[in-house]
Design a protein around this motif. Sequence first.
Motif, PDB file in Angstrom:
ATOM      1  N   ALA A 231      37.803  32.388  45.634  1.00 32.23           N
ATOM      2  CA  ALA A 231      39.162  33.167  45.640  1.00 32.23           C
ATOM      3  C   ALA A 231      40.387  32.686  46.063  1.00 32.23           C
ATOM      4  CB  ALA A 231      38.845  34.636  46.089  1.00 32.23           C
TER       5      ALA A 231
ATOM      6  N   SER B  64      44.658  33.546  46.917  1.00 36.63           N
ATOM      7  CA  SER B  64      45.540  34.782  47.375  1.00 36.63           C
ATOM      8  C   SER B  64      46.695  34.628  46.391  1.00 36.63           C
ATOM      9  CB  SER B  64      46.090  34.602  48.691  1.00 36.63           C
ATOM     10  OG  SER B  64      44.954  34.827  50.000  1.00 36.63           O
TER      11      SER B  64
ATOM     12  N   ASP C  56      39.013  40.256  39.958  1.00 37.08           N
ATOM     13  CA  ASP C  56      39.472  40.878  41.174  1.00 37.08           C
ATOM     14  C   ASP C  56      38.860  42.381  41.262  1.00 37.08           C
ATOM     15  OD1 ASP C  56      41.093  39.052  42.007  1.00 37.08           O
ATOM     16  OD2 ASP C  56      43.030  39.995  41.466  1.00 37.08           O
TER      17      ASP C  56
ATOM     18  N   ASP D  51      35.080  41.635  42.411  1.00 35.30           N
ATOM     19  CA  ASP D  51      35.078  41.089  43.744  1.00 35.30           C
ATOM     20  C   ASP D  51      35.618  41.961  44.689  1.00 35.30           C
ATOM     21  OD1 ASP D  51      33.573  38.951  42.251  1.00 35.30           O
ATOM     22  OD2 ASP D  51      35.387  37.763  42.405  1.00 35.30           O
ATOM     23  N   ASN D  52      36.504  43.103  44.432  1.00 37.70           N
ATOM     24  CA  ASN D  52      37.074  43.837  45.414  1.00 37.70           C
ATOM     25  C   ASN D  52      38.267  42.974  46.070  1.00 37.70           C
ATOM     26  OD1 ASN D  52      37.633  46.340  46.569  1.00 37.70           O
ATOM     27  ND2 ASN D  52      36.631  45.547  48.453  1.00 37.70           N
ATOM     28  N   HIS D  53      38.782  42.242  45.095  1.00 36.92           N
ATOM     29  CA  HIS D  53      39.878  41.382  45.715  1.00 36.92           C
ATOM     30  C   HIS D  53      41.312  41.597  45.057  1.00 36.92           C
ATOM     31  CE1 HIS D  53      41.480  37.473  47.476  1.00 36.92           C
ATOM     32  NE2 HIS D  53      41.713  37.282  46.323  1.00 36.92           N
ATOM     33  N   TYR D  54      42.325  41.067  45.554  1.00 43.86           N
ATOM     34  CA  TYR D  54      43.781  41.117  45.044  1.00 43.86           C
ATOM     35  C   TYR D  54      44.332  39.772  44.961  1.00 43.86           C
ATOM     36  CZ  TYR D  54      47.979  42.614  43.071  1.00 43.86           C
ATOM     37  OH  TYR D  54      49.083  42.760  42.168  1.00 43.86           O
ATOM     38  N   THR D  55      44.603  39.114  43.962  1.00 47.70           N
ATOM     39  CA  THR D  55      45.259  38.014  43.623  1.00 47.70           C
ATOM     40  C   THR D  55      46.972  38.077  42.981  1.00 47.70           C
ATOM     41  OG1 THR D  55      43.181  36.803  42.940  1.00 47.70           O
ATOM     42  CG2 THR D  55      45.136  35.665  42.357  1.00 47.70           C
TER      43      THR D  55
ATOM     44  N   ASP E  12      48.515  39.710  51.379  1.00 48.23           N
ATOM     45  CA  ASP E  12      47.579  39.951  52.378  1.00 48.23           C
ATOM     46  C   ASP E  12      47.554  41.661  52.796  1.00 48.23           C
ATOM     47  OD1 ASP E  12      46.514  39.251  55.095  1.00 48.23           O
ATOM     48  OD2 ASP E  12      48.516  40.404  55.806  1.00 48.23           O
TER      49      ASP E  12
ATOM     50  N   ASN F  49      44.872  43.065  50.138  1.00 44.45           N
ATOM     51  CA  ASN F  49      43.542  42.716  50.408  1.00 44.45           C
ATOM     52  C   ASN F  49      43.035  43.466  51.757  1.00 44.45           C
ATOM     53  OD1 ASN F  49      42.478  40.916  48.502  1.00 44.45           O
ATOM     54  ND2 ASN F  49      44.141  39.457  49.010  1.00 44.45           N
TER      55      ASN F  49
ATOM     56  N   THR G 250      40.094  46.105  51.890  1.00 42.09           N
ATOM     57  CA  THR G 250      38.778  45.903  52.817  1.00 42.09           C
ATOM     58  C   THR G 250      38.623  47.053  53.811  1.00 42.09           C
ATOM     59  OG1 THR G 250      39.353  43.369  53.186  1.00 42.09           O
ATOM     60  CG2 THR G 250      38.156  44.458  54.868  1.00 42.09           C
TER      61      THR G 250
END
Length: 323
Positions: A50, A52, A76, A79-83, A130, A133, A137
């Motif tokens: 991944a 950022s 995203d 994957d429980n993510h932020y781009t 940051d 994400n 989390t």
Amino acid sequence: MPNLDLPILVVDDAKFSSMVVGRALRKAGYRDVRIANNAPDGLKLMEERAVSVLIADWLMPEMDGLELTDRVRQQDEQDNHYTYVILLTARESVEALAEAFDRGVDDFIYKSDMTKQLISRIYAADRMADRQNTLLTANSLLMENNRELEKTNIIDLETGLCNNLYARERLSKSLRQAESRGGASAYVLVGIRNWQSLKRQHSAATMSELAIGIGRRLNHLIRPMDALCRAGDNQYAIIAHFDQSDNCSTTAFRRVFDGINHKALKTTAGYISVEAGMVLCKADAQGGTPSVQEMERAAVQGLVDAYETRRFVETAPNMAASA
């Protein structure tokens, strides 16, 4: 201080343009910069690891920047993510930018002024990515903690009564007591026969009042040593132990049956009458000690008969069927 280990991906079909962006980022001290010359290759790199910040050209063959953003947002979500997505563009119309924001793009850099805008936009992207994400989390941890708490929670939050988890624990203890010391265990299941009909007539707030009112009414009708639990949306369970098996009968709970059926409950929507079916599932050591599941199964089957006959029925677990 900027995070110089910030993972950045540059996607641009024009090799010269991607080279300029990559060189500017490395000159600013960024160490984790990867470059792809088309959107499919960029997605493969993101699946491997991944990033950022994604910097992509708006106009590309095969898949443009907006289509790439759609795919990134899907990834995203999985994957429980932020781009943080930045598009390189020469388009300055308000309509075009509004469309891009609606598709999930975070920022733009105009190609005509790219060298002046790039690093300052990356600083901002770093902070936003940051923060997002970190929140994702934290939210994931909270959800996991909530799941763990739900596994051990013994309270029904709507009524304040104990829930089905506690009912099973209490019934298990009563069955063991009857096995070791004699007497009988009683599992009384109270079902509100007209619950679905009432839900169609009244608001959720009124139904919540009714659930609480039923719990309070039943609590006043049972013996002080008996346990009352909410076993389901429209079901309540009474767990009781009798030292003498003969005393464990429908007669012992007749006032509960009459009290819940013959007097309406007051709510802000007025007085509401409920039609309660009741079944007593009895077990004593003479007939063998059933499991909690066998008691529950017999009670549910008995409640069907209670609904049909509109009577308070008695049943017993069929342990032979489970053997």
